[in-house]
Write an enzyme that holds these catalytic residues in place. Structure first.
Site, PDB file in Angstrom:
ATOM      1  N   SER A 175      -5.572  -1.276 -12.288  1.00 42.94           N
ATOM      2  CA  SER A 175      -4.686  -2.157 -13.168  1.00 42.94           C
ATOM      3  C   SER A 175      -4.479  -3.707 -12.552  1.00 42.94           C
ATOM      4  O   SER A 175      -4.413  -3.408 -11.536  1.00 42.94           O
ATOM      5  CB  SER A 175      -2.893  -1.230 -12.724  1.00 42.94           C
ATOM      6  N   TYR A 217       3.782   2.128  -6.797  1.00 46.01           N
ATOM      7  CA  TYR A 217       2.692   2.106  -8.272  1.00 46.01           C
ATOM      8  C   TYR A 217       1.493   1.175  -7.632  1.00 46.01           C
ATOM      9  O   TYR A 217       0.447   1.425  -7.424  1.00 46.01           O
ATOM     10  CB  TYR A 217       3.354   2.129  -9.979  1.00 46.01           C
TER      11      TYR A 217
END
Length: 255
Positions: free
Chosen positions: A154, A178
């Site tokens: 990401s 995350y």
């Protein structure tokens, strides 16, 4: 019994029953690969594989929970039995912990108040699960004449981007689960690349972008097909392609 052509490349995608993973499977099948749909839910996995077959591709599903060693080993056994080797491994399965990739409301991710059990669960899937799957599939990848590994990361993994107070992530709440898990994944990607370079196995990380998926409550501005296209580009690299890199649609992503 092996049922894939010896000339047809075989790709395993984890978390491929929906979202980016499913679109990656569809796109690789359209390019002529036999795709293995890895999914925790066998019914959803088979539904995704059936859809690929209905579109003219070759696909089958394996039950694969990246946090469960038994299912990982069984998936490797199934791939060996059906295909004899693996040409492409795409570590796509991942969780956000809060349920959102861009956690505007994800106060449970803020480091000072985060639930450590949630952090552990996120790392178990996004980091340790990748190690578990990759190591289980390496013997099969080594049988390929041109193996590749792609780890789905990401832009939130980029320390350069997330540490810039005037950058694109400045408005987002800090994340202790995350984002750090994806940073760890990109670091892990480099270490695998360093180890496997001598074996001719490129390992790269990819940031698909802000894709419209369940994980962001469908607020992303990219379609799953657009996000998947970045992954596919790395999955079809030639033998002269890069390794140990971190890429998005815009090119290299800063570390």
């Amino acid at each position: 019994m092996r049922d894939e052509s010896t000339h047809q490349e075989v790709a395993l995608i984890t978390g491929a029953n929906k979202g980016i993973g499913r679109s990656v499977a569809e796109q690789l099948a359209a390019l002529g690969m036999a795709v293995v749909i890895g999914a925790r839910d066998p019914l959803r996995g088979e539904e995704a594989a059936a859809a690929v077959r209905a579109a003219g591709g070759r696909a089958y599903a394996v039950t694969l929970d990246v946090t469960d060693p038994a299912t990982v080993q069984e998936a490797a056994r199934r791939v060996e039995e059906r295909s004899g080797r693996l040409d492409v491994l795409i570590n796509n399965a991942g969780i956000t912990g809060s349920g959102q990739v861009s956690p505007a409301d994800a106060h449970d991710q803020v480091p000072s108040s985060v639930d450590l059990d949630m952090v552990r669960a996120v790392f178990e899937t996004n980091v340790f699960g990748v190690i578990q799957v990759t190591n289980a599939m390496l013997p099969l990848l080594r049988r390929s004449p041109a193996p590749r590994v792609v780890n789905v990361s990401s832009h939130a993994a980029s320390l350069s981007l997330t540490s810039d107070p005037d950058g694109p992530f400045a408005a987002l709440l800090p994340s202790a689960a995350y984002a750090p898990s994806k940073t760890a994944l990109t670091a892990l990607t480099v270490q695998y690349a360093n180890e496997l370079r001598r074996d001719g196995i490129p390992v790269n990380a990819v940031a698909p972008g802000f894709v419209d998926t369940d994980s962001n409550n469908h607020t992303g501005f990219l379609t799953v097909a657009q996000g998947a296209s970045c992954v596919v580009r790395l999955a079809v690299l030639g033998t002269d392609g890069p390794t140990g890199g971190f890429f998005g649609a815009e090119g290299p992503v800063p570390w």
